[in-house]
Structure formats: C-alpha cells, structure tokens
Design a protein around this motif. Structure first.
Motif, short mmCIF file in Angstrom:
data_model
loop_
_atom_site.label_atom_id
_atom_site.label_comp_id
_atom_site.label_asym_id
_atom_site.label_seq_id
_atom_site.Cartn_x
_atom_site.Cartn_y
_atom_site.Cartn_z
N ASP A 41 0.86 -1.60 0.41
CA ASP A 41 -0.18 0.15 -0.26
C ASP A 41 0.85 1.00 -0.46
OD1 ASP A 41 -2.54 -1.59 -0.04
OD2 ASP A 41 -2.42 -1.06 2.54
N PRO A 42 2.09 1.46 0.92
CA PRO A 42 2.62 2.29 0.34
C PRO A 42 3.70 2.84 -0.65
CG PRO A 42 3.25 1.32 3.14
CD PRO A 42 2.55 0.80 2.22
N MET A 43 3.16 2.44 -1.41
CA MET A 43 4.47 2.30 -2.24
C MET A 43 2.83 2.69 -3.56
SD MET A 43 6.97 1.82 -4.72
CE MET A 43 7.25 2.63 -6.12
N ALA A 44 2.01 2.30 -3.76
CA ALA A 44 1.07 2.64 -4.29
C ALA A 44 0.53 3.93 -3.67
CB ALA A 44 -0.90 2.07 -4.25
N ILE A 45 0.43 4.14 -2.69
CA ILE A 45 -0.13 5.84 -1.77
C ILE A 45 1.32 7.06 -2.38
CG2 ILE A 45 -0.19 7.00 -0.07
CD1 ILE A 45 -1.36 4.12 1.16
N VAL A 52 0.19 7.24 -5.90
CA VAL A 52 -0.63 8.66 -6.65
C VAL A 52 -0.51 10.00 -6.29
CG1 VAL A 52 -3.13 9.25 -5.30
CG2 VAL A 52 -2.34 6.28 -5.79
N GLY A 53 0.09 9.95 -5.01
CA GLY A 53 0.98 11.39 -4.96
C GLY A 53 1.66 11.93 -5.45
N ALA A 54 2.24 11.04 -6.31
CA ALA A 54 3.13 11.47 -7.07
C ALA A 54 2.50 11.97 -8.63
CB ALA A 54 4.69 10.70 -7.38
N VAL A 55 2.15 11.37 -8.99
CA VAL A 55 1.42 11.60 -10.45
C VAL A 55 0.36 12.50 -10.23
CG1 VAL A 55 -0.76 10.89 -11.49
CG2 VAL A 55 1.19 9.44 -10.72
N LEU A 56 -0.45 13.08 -8.99
CA LEU A 56 -0.84 14.14 -8.49
C LEU A 56 -0.33 15.06 -8.07
CD1 LEU A 56 -3.23 12.83 -5.90
CD2 LEU A 56 -4.10 13.66 -8.09
N TYR A 57 0.97 14.95 -8.15
CA TYR A 57 2.34 16.08 -8.30
C TYR A 57 2.89 16.37 -9.28
CZ TYR A 57 6.75 18.44 -6.83
OH TYR A 57 7.36 19.30 -7.24
N GLY A 100 7.56 11.05 6.85
CA GLY A 100 7.28 9.33 6.52
C GLY A 100 6.19 9.33 5.94
N ASN A 101 6.07 7.77 5.51
CA ASN A 101 4.84 7.13 5.13
C ASN A 101 4.30 6.35 5.88
OD1 ASN A 101 2.73 4.74 4.22
ND2 ASN A 101 3.79 5.69 2.00
N GLY A 102 2.79 7.07 6.51
CA GLY A 102 2.10 6.79 7.75
C GLY A 102 1.81 5.01 7.84
N PHE A 103 0.88 4.65 6.68
CA PHE A 103 0.71 3.41 6.57
C PHE A 103 1.56 2.45 6.63
CE2 PHE A 103 -2.54 5.88 3.89
CZ PHE A 103 -3.40 5.96 5.07
N GLY A 146 -9.36 -4.26 -3.03
CA GLY A 146 -10.82 -3.98 -2.03
C GLY A 146 -10.33 -2.21 -1.88
N ALA A 147 -10.12 -2.10 -0.46
CA ALA A 147 -11.08 -0.86 -0.77
C ALA A 147 -9.65 0.44 -1.20
CB ALA A 147 -11.59 -0.80 0.64
N VAL A 148 -8.74 -0.28 -0.37
CA VAL A 148 -7.71 0.83 -1.40
C VAL A 148 -7.42 1.41 -1.71
CG1 VAL A 148 -4.62 0.66 -0.77
CG2 VAL A 148 -5.47 0.22 1.02
N PRO A 149 -7.62 0.80 -3.61
CA PRO A 149 -8.26 1.27 -4.67
C PRO A 149 -9.51 2.50 -4.27
CG PRO A 149 -7.29 -0.52 -5.47
CD PRO A 149 -7.35 -0.51 -3.62
N ILE A 150 -10.36 2.02 -3.71
CA ILE A 150 -11.39 3.14 -3.85
C ILE A 150 -10.68 3.95 -2.62
CG2 ILE A 150 -13.98 2.93 -3.49
CD1 ILE A 150 -13.71 -0.11 -3.17
N VAL A 151 -10.31 3.42 -1.94
CA VAL A 151 -9.56 5.54 -0.38
C VAL A 151 -8.70 6.15 -1.84
CG1 VAL A 151 -9.21 5.69 0.98
CG2 VAL A 151 -10.55 3.74 1.43
#
Length: 398
Positions: free
Chosen positions: A163-167, A170-175, A244-247, A344-349
């Motif tokens: 999950d941290p890598m995916a998060i 997502v943050g990198a692409v949004l940036y 840091g990465n909280g997850f 599951g929920a992670v992609p939806i979140v």
C-alpha cells in the motif's frame, strides 16, 4: 428531518449490526464479507431503498485513511516475524517493482481503452496497482486455507506492505499533474525519505508500546486496549508529520509489537482484530454509500476490460518477473500468488484523492476503480480455495 441523539445512535447501531450480518451472509455463499458491507451501503445510498444522498469524498477519504491504519496495524500484529524475515526479499520486490509493473500495464490499458492522457492513465494505474491487505487477510483467514510452504507468508507480507508504494505513486502523479514542469526523478529522494522514516517510526512505536504496557502496569484490563489504539494512531500521525509513510509505519509498528513478549499480548491482539473488522465494516459501508450504481453503466465495458488486463496480464506478469530469482516458488505457486492479489478498499480510498484534488477525469477513474474492485471480489474471492486445489498448493488433509 433532524434526528435526536437517541434515534441517531439507534440507527447507527442497527446499521452496524445489519452490515455485519450482511457480510456474514455473503461469506456463507463463498463471497468476501466486503461484498455484503459494500452492498448494504449501496442499498442505503441514493439509488437504493434507503435513498440517502452522500457525496462527501473528503470525509470518505478521511474515514478510509483512519480505517486502513487500524487494518494494517492489526494485520501486522497477526504476522509472525519469522515469516516477514524469510519473505522480506520477494515480498519487497512485489510491493515495489511489482506495483510499478502493474501500474505501468494498467496505464497503457487506460490510454488505449479509456482514451486517457499519460498522466491520467498513470493515475488510474497507481490507484489500482496494489493488492488490498483487508481483503487478502479476510479471505485467507476466513477460508482457513492450509497452503504449502511460504506461499501464505508471502501473500500476507506483500499485501500488508505494498500500500505505501501505491500511495506514494498516487501522490507523485497528482504532483506531476499539478506541476507539469516537474520531473519524476525529483521525487526519488522523497520516496526514500518516506519509506525510511515510516520504517523507523514503526519500529520505535512498535517497540515502545509493549514497554509501556510492561513498565506502566497496563498489561491487563481495558487500558491496554486504549494504549494499543494510541500506538496505531501515533505511528501513522508521527510518521506523516516527519515526512514518512504513515501506512508503512502502522504496519511495521504492528509487526514489532505483535512479536514481542508481554502480558496481555493475546488479548490486545484479539482486540485489534476486532478493531480491524470494525474498520472494514465502517470503511466498506461508507464506500458503498458513496457510490451511485446508476453511474456505473458507462464504465462497464472499459471496467471489464481493465479488470481482465489486471487479473490475467498485469498481476501475473508482475508476480512472475519479481519472483523469477526465487526458485523456491514454482509456476503453480506463482499463479496462485497472482490469483490471490485481490483488490479491495485501498484502491477505492485512493480513487477519492483525484476527486478531492479536482483532477480531470477523476469521476471516471473512481467509477472504473469501484467496478474493478467489485469484479475482483466477486470473481477472485470465492475461487481462492478452488484455485489452491487446482494448482496443488494446499497441504494434504485440507
């Protein structure tokens, strides 16, 4: 209509109980409990008999983040350190390089199927690239599968750590969307800092919680449960404040705390398991409430196409490439690991992030992601046990 406190609490209690019963019912038919949780939320929503209009993506994002940190903390507490140490190399490859490979393949699919631009496609790829810890933990533990060798340890360690890598992606692409002149290479130091600081905070909090329980005389009773909740929250919050990465911090804190010896460890672990289930109920119900089924019609064909590519191309390729150096995993084990990569929920979140940021095409991304997650749960969840038998990765006597 304005509800008084008593009626509001009664309705919340009934919703919570009904959601649990719905999840239990779907589990009996071989589907993951999350289908029941999501389904009840959709029934309560604007297109269902409940008719409740809910479209607060920012609130849903906050609820999802809070629930995910407890799910990861509990998953860490239930993970044997010996499994983590043994599976560290393959799991880390799957959690980083594997996520990148899956994201890249889905990016190309989104460009050709949905007509997205490169960054829009990359955003969809990043959102949907990671497997879901909550879904994987729930399915593997509820089915009671007794799998060969290191396969279950690999699946659980990967799902808790990718999950941290995916998060980050997502943050990198949004940036990059917000700053077109920026280079992806500029984000490399940030990635290292996030992972390193998340790991350090996780180890510190995971070590500190048992010490506090032992030295402060809180080893027995309800205060131990309160301290375990505080530990999960502190691990996430402190890591995020320190860049840091909280997850990752939450997951590692759970692993460290769950593998130390102290009085009351079993009861605290059981309590956190309950917290994880409560988090799943709340998170999936809220996500179901957020979705408008009538809006899914236009994304059925592209969503089905993305799902097929994810299940049969992106995930298997990422698994076979990342596990190629590890000869202990034969092709049967690799195929099963591929099939066990539930979404599951992670992609939806994560799909709420583009909505909150106001990214063009965010609404389509959210609906496609929800459709893909729904199909993944309906198709992969009930067939996990069948796949284990067909591929011969179950121990005899199962």
């Amino acid at each position: 209509m304005v509800l008084n406190t008593e009626l509001t609490l009664l309705i919340l209690g009934v919703i919570l109980l009904t959601t649990v019963l719905a999840g239990t019912l779907t589990s009996r038919f071989g589907f993951p409990a999350l289908i029941g949780f999501l389904g009840l939320g959709m029934l309560a929503g604007i297109d269902g008999p409940g008719g409740y209009y809910f479209e607060n993506f920012a609130l849903t994002q906050g609820i999802g983040i809070a629930c995910l940190l407890f799910i990861l903390f509990s998953g860490g507490m239930g993970t044997d350190w010996r499994d983590v140490r043994r599976m560290a190399a393959p799991a880390l490859l799957l959690a980083t390089v594997g996520v990148l490979i899956s994201a890249a393949i889905v990016t190309l699919a989104a460009i050709f199927i949905l007509g997205f631009g490169p960054l829009q496609g990359a955003l969809l790829g990043a959102v949907i690239a990671s497997t879901d810890a909550a879904a994987v933990f729930a399915v593997l533990r509820s089915t009671g599968l007794d799998l060969h060798g290191d396969v279950p340890a690999l699946i659980e360690t990967e799902s808790g750590s990718n999950d941290p890598m995916a998060i980050f992606l997502v943050g990198a692409v949004l940036y990059l969307i917000a700053s077109p002149a920026a280079s992806p290479l500029d984000l490399a130091p940030d990635f290292v800092i996030q992972m390193l600081m998340g790991a350090l905070v996780g180890v510190g909090v995971g070590y500190g919680m048992p010490e506090l329980l032992k030295r402060g005389g809180f080893s027995q009773g309800g205060l131990a449960f309160v301290i375990s909740i505080a530990a999960a929250l502190i691990a996430f919050g402190l890591a995020e404040l320190l860049a840091g990465n909280g997850f990752l911090a939450s997951y590692i804190a759970g692993i460290v705390a769950g593998n130390r010896t102290y009085a009351g460890r079993e009861t605290v672990s059981q309590f956190q398991d309950g917290m994880a289930w409560l988090s799943q109920v709340v998170m999936f119900f809220t996500l179901g409430l957020l979705v408008t089924p009538s809006n899914l019609g236009p994304v059925i064909i592209p969503g089905l196409s993305i799902t097929v590519i994810l299940m049969f191309v992106a995930r298997p390729l990422s698994v076979f490439i990342c596990l190629a150096p590890f000869r202990k995993f034969g092709w049967r084990s690799k195929l099963f690991v591929s099939w066990a990569g539930l979404r599951g929920a992670v992609p939806i979140v994560l799909a709420t992030f583009p909505m909150v940021a106001g990214v063009p095409g965010a609404f389509t991304i959210f609906n496609v992601v929800f459709f893909v997650v729904l199909l993944s749960s309906i198709i992969q969840g009930p067939t996990i046990k069948w796949a284990a038998k067909r591929l011969g990765v179950q121990n005899l006597g199962e």
